[in-house]
Enzyme design. Structure first.
Site, PDB file in Angstrom:
ATOM      1  N   SER A  39      27.720  46.719   6.140  1.00 53.18           N
ATOM      2  CA  SER A  39      26.439  46.022   6.243  1.00 53.18           C
ATOM      3  C   SER A  39      25.335  47.008   6.643  1.00 53.18           C
ATOM      4  CB  SER A  39      26.551  44.854   7.220  1.00 53.18           C
ATOM      5  OG  SER A  39      25.487  43.949   7.078  1.00 53.18           O
ATOM      6  N   GLU A  64      27.907  36.882  -1.989  1.00 50.52           N
ATOM      7  CA  GLU A  64      27.107  37.177  -0.799  1.00 50.52           C
ATOM      8  C   GLU A  64      25.682  37.512  -1.204  1.00 50.52           C
ATOM      9  OE1 GLU A  64      27.574  40.956   1.271  1.00 50.52           O
ATOM     10  OE2 GLU A  64      29.163  41.532  -0.136  1.00 50.52           O
ATOM     11  N   HIS A 119      30.968  38.282   3.385  1.00 50.67           N
ATOM     12  CA  HIS A 119      30.318  39.556   3.654  1.00 50.67           C
ATOM     13  C   HIS A 119      31.192  40.390   4.604  1.00 50.67           C
ATOM     14  CE1 HIS A 119      26.957  42.247   4.500  1.00 50.67           C
ATOM     15  NE2 HIS A 119      27.039  41.978   5.794  1.00 50.67           N
TER      16      HIS A 119
END
Length: 308
Positions: free
Chosen positions: A149, A243, A273
Site C-alpha cells: 500500500s 480494489e 487490498h
C-alpha cells in the site's frame, strides 16, 4: 478462493469499510490496528528478531531486523497504512514470513508518519536507511525493496530519490497493492468502489492530505506513477482486481514496461487490498512464497558475479 478469504472479506466489509464511512479518524485507526497486532504471536523461533533504535547522528529512524540464521540476501520493507498508521508490530508477521521464504534478513523501517511528520519525512527516512546499509557494505545487487500500500509507494519513491542522489539501486522491488498516486485519480477509485471490501474512496484523499500538507500530489516522490521510471530495477507487483487502488498497480506496471523496466503484474480476484500481509489466508502464504522466489531470483546474480 479459500473459505478463509470469503470470511475475511465479510469481516473487513462489516468492521472496516462500514465502520469508516465518516471522516478519517487518525487516533481510532491507530488504536484499532495496534489492538489487533497485540494478538499476533511472536516471530517463529527460527527467525531472529532484532530491534534497532533510532540514531539521530545518522538521521536513522527506528527499525528492526527479522532474519533467518544464515541470510543470503536483504529485503528492505516499508509497511503500509496510508502514511499515518500501522507500525513495525503490525507487519512483523509478514516480514518474518518473507524472511523465511526468501532466506533473507528483512529490515522493517519505522519511518515517520503523518500528520505529525508529513512529506518528505518518510522518503528521507527510507533513503537514510538505504545509505546506511550501503555504508555498512551491503551489496545492492543482493537487496530488494518491498512494501505494501503506502509502503509500496514509498519503496518506489525511495528508488526514485536514490537515483536522484546518485546512489546505487537494489536488484528489485516487490510491491503489494502499492498506493502510487496520492492524487487519487485512478479510474478504479470509482469503478471498484462497491467491490472493494476495505476502503470507502473518500478516505484516501483525506489520508493523502495529511501526508501532503499542501505539497503537490503530482510530485513523483509522492506519487511515483507520475515519475520517470527509466533505469529502475525489476518490479514485481501483486494487486486485487477488486480494489480501488487497482489503477495504481496497472499504471505503474504499464509505465515501467514502456520505459524499459522489467515488470510483472500478478492479479488476483476477490481478494482484499494487501492480502499478502494477511497470513491467515492460504492465498497470502502462497503469494509470499512467490515473493520469496522473486527476491531469490533477482538477487542470485550477485554471488555468481563474484564467483566469476
Amino acid at each position: 478462493m479459500s473459505v478463509q478469504s470469503i470470511i475475511t472479506n465479510l469481516v473487513l466489509r462489516w468492521q472496516f469499510k462500514n465502520g469508516s464511512k465518516g471522516p478519517l479518524n487518525v487516533g481510532a485507526a491507530r488504536h484499532k490496528v495496534d489492538k489487533l497486532a497485540d494478538r499476533y504471536p511472536p516471530p517463529p523461533k527460527e527467525i531472529k528478531h532484532t530491534p534497532v533504535p533510532a540514531n539521530a547522528a545518522k538521521d536513522l529512524c527506528p527499525a528492526e531486523w527479522l532474519s533467518v540464521d544464515q541470510p543470503k540476501r536483504t529485503v528492505v520493507y516499508f509497511h503500509g497504512g496510508g502514511y499515518f498508521f500501522c507500525s513495525l508490530k503490525t507487519h512483523r508477521p509478514t516480514c518474518a514470513y518473507l524472511a523465511r521464504t526468501a532466506q533473507a534478513r528483512v529490515l522493517s523501517v519505522d519511518y515517520r508518519m503523518a500528520p505529525e511528520n508529513p512529506f518528505p519525512a518518510a522518503v528521507d527516512d527510507a533513503v537514510a536507511w538505504w545509505k546506511e546499509l550501503l555504508a555498512q557494505g551491503t551489496d545492492p545487487a543482493e537487496v530488494v525493496f518491498a512494501g505494501d500500500s503506502a509502503g509500496g509507494g514509498l519503496a518506489l519513491a525511495c528508488l526514485l530519490a536514490s537515483r536522484q542522489r546518485g546512489l546505487p539501486l537494489p536488484a528489485g522491488a516487490l510491491l503489494f497493492s502499492p498506493w502510487a498516486d496520492l492524487s487519487c485519480s485512478g479510474e478504479t477509485m470509482k469503478t471498484k468502489a462497491k467491490d472493494d471490501v476495505m476502503f470507502n474512496p473518500h478516505l484516501l484523499p483525506e489520508a493523502a492530505a495529511l501526508y501532503l500538507k499542501g505539497h503537490s500530489d503530482k510530485d513523483p516522490l509522492v506519487s511515483p506513477v507520475f515519475g520517470d521510471l527509466t533505469g529502475l530495477p525489476e518490479i514485481f507487483i501483486f494487486a486485487s482486481e477488486h480494489e480501488i487502488l487497482l489503477s495504481d498497480s496497472l499504471r505503474v506496471h504499464d509505465k515501467a514496461r514502456q520505459q524499459g523496466v522489467k515488470s510483472t503484474l500478478t492479479l488476483r480476484q476477490r481478494l482484499p487490498h494487501v492480502w499478502p500481509t494477511m497470513l491467515m489466508l492460504p492465498e497470502a502464504r502462497q503469494d509470499l512464497k512467490l515473493s520469496g522466489d522473486f527476491v531469490t531470483r533477482v538477487t542470485s546474480a550477485a554471488p555468481q558475479a563474484r564467483a566469476a
